[in-house]
Design a protein around this motif. Structure first.
Motif, PDB file in Angstrom:
ATOM      1  N   GLN A  88       0.903  -1.252  -0.088  1.00  0.00           N
ATOM      2  CA  GLN A  88      -0.033   0.108   0.038  1.00  0.00           C
ATOM      3  C   GLN A  88       0.965   1.169  -0.052  1.00  0.00           C
ATOM      4  N   VAL A  89       0.367   2.168  -0.489  1.00  0.00           N
ATOM      5  CA  VAL A  89       0.984   3.758  -0.607  1.00  0.00           C
ATOM      6  C   VAL A  89      -0.056   4.580  -0.126  1.00  0.00           C
ATOM      7  N   LEU A  90       0.235   5.370   0.961  1.00  0.00           N
ATOM      8  CA  LEU A  90      -0.628   6.488   1.458  1.00  0.00           C
ATOM      9  C   LEU A  90       0.015   7.732   1.255  1.00  0.00           C
ATOM     10  N   ILE A  91      -0.789   8.747   0.468  1.00  0.00           N
ATOM     11  CA  ILE A  91      -0.135  10.178   0.166  1.00  0.00           C
ATOM     12  C   ILE A  91      -1.286  11.168   0.683  1.00  0.00           C
ATOM     13  N   SER A  92      -0.888  12.285   1.116  1.00  0.00           N
ATOM     14  CA  SER A  92      -1.603  13.261   1.639  1.00  0.00           C
ATOM     15  C   SER A  92      -0.797  14.829   1.587  1.00  0.00           C
ATOM     16  N   GLY A  93      -1.690  15.717   1.554  1.00  0.00           N
ATOM     17  CA  GLY A  93      -1.149  17.040   1.644  1.00  0.00           C
ATOM     18  C   GLY A  93      -2.261  17.946   2.035  1.00  0.00           C
ATOM     19  N   SER A  94      -1.952  19.055   2.292  1.00  0.00           N
ATOM     20  CA  SER A  94      -3.082  20.169   2.956  1.00  0.00           C
ATOM     21  C   SER A  94      -3.948  20.833   1.882  1.00  0.00           C
ATOM     22  N   GLY A  95      -3.359  20.694   0.688  1.00  0.00           N
ATOM     23  CA  GLY A  95      -3.876  21.259  -0.608  1.00  0.00           C
ATOM     24  C   GLY A  95      -4.033  20.402  -1.829  1.00  0.00           C
ATOM     25  N   LYS A  96      -4.363  20.828  -2.945  1.00  0.00           N
ATOM     26  CA  LYS A  96      -4.667  19.741  -4.126  1.00  0.00           C
ATOM     27  C   LYS A  96      -3.173  19.308  -4.345  1.00  0.00           C
TER      28      LYS A  96
END
Length: 145
Positions: A67-75
């Motif tokens: 699995q790979v999880l990715i996130s950011g505060s914007g687009k």
């Protein structure tokens, strides 16, 4: 069984194993290898800029990517790539994911049968698609065997 040349009965405790008293079997995925949880964050990525999160598979091992999880505060755009050969610096794209400000988290997986051999890198390119700087985050999960 009547066709068994060596009649053997297996017991668990004081009861024989049978269709009505089966032998409990559990597969432990961690017994097959070493868990990989590789996290990277990058602060203040400029609008339109990218940051790479690379993980290199250990010598003599194969990574079973889970699995790979990715996130950011914007687009954010995330491109998941695998190197074609160890230290070749040539990558093939496996997946591209996009988020929104309403749904900032992206997930690739759980996946099966993606094996990355020793010395190759998995790369997560995190590109800021917002109009301002933002922090970006990703975690690569797998098992090295």
């Amino acid at each position: 069984s009547a066709s068994n040349a060596l009649p053997v009965q297996i017991s668990l405790g004081s009861s024989y194993i049978s269709s009505s008293n089966p032998l409990p079997v559990m597969i432990d995925p961690q017994a097959a290898g070493t868990a990989v949880v590789d996290y990277k964050d990058a602060a203040s990525i400029a609008a339109g800029a990218s940051d790479n999160h690379d993980y290199t598979v250990s010598v003599g091992k194969t990574l079973l990517l889970k699995q790979v999880l990715i996130s950011g505060s914007g687009k954010l755009k995330a491109e998941i790539q695998v190197e074609t050969a160890a230290a070749s610096n040539v990558f093939v794209t496996m997946a591209v994911l996009f988020n929104s400000t309403a749904t900032p988290n992206m997930t690739l997986g759980p996946v099966q049968d993606i094996q990355i051999t020793a010395g190759k890198r998995i790369r997560v390119i995190r590109t800021n698609k917002d109009n301002q700087t933002q922090d970006v985050y990703s975690t690569i999960f797998g098992v090295e065997i």
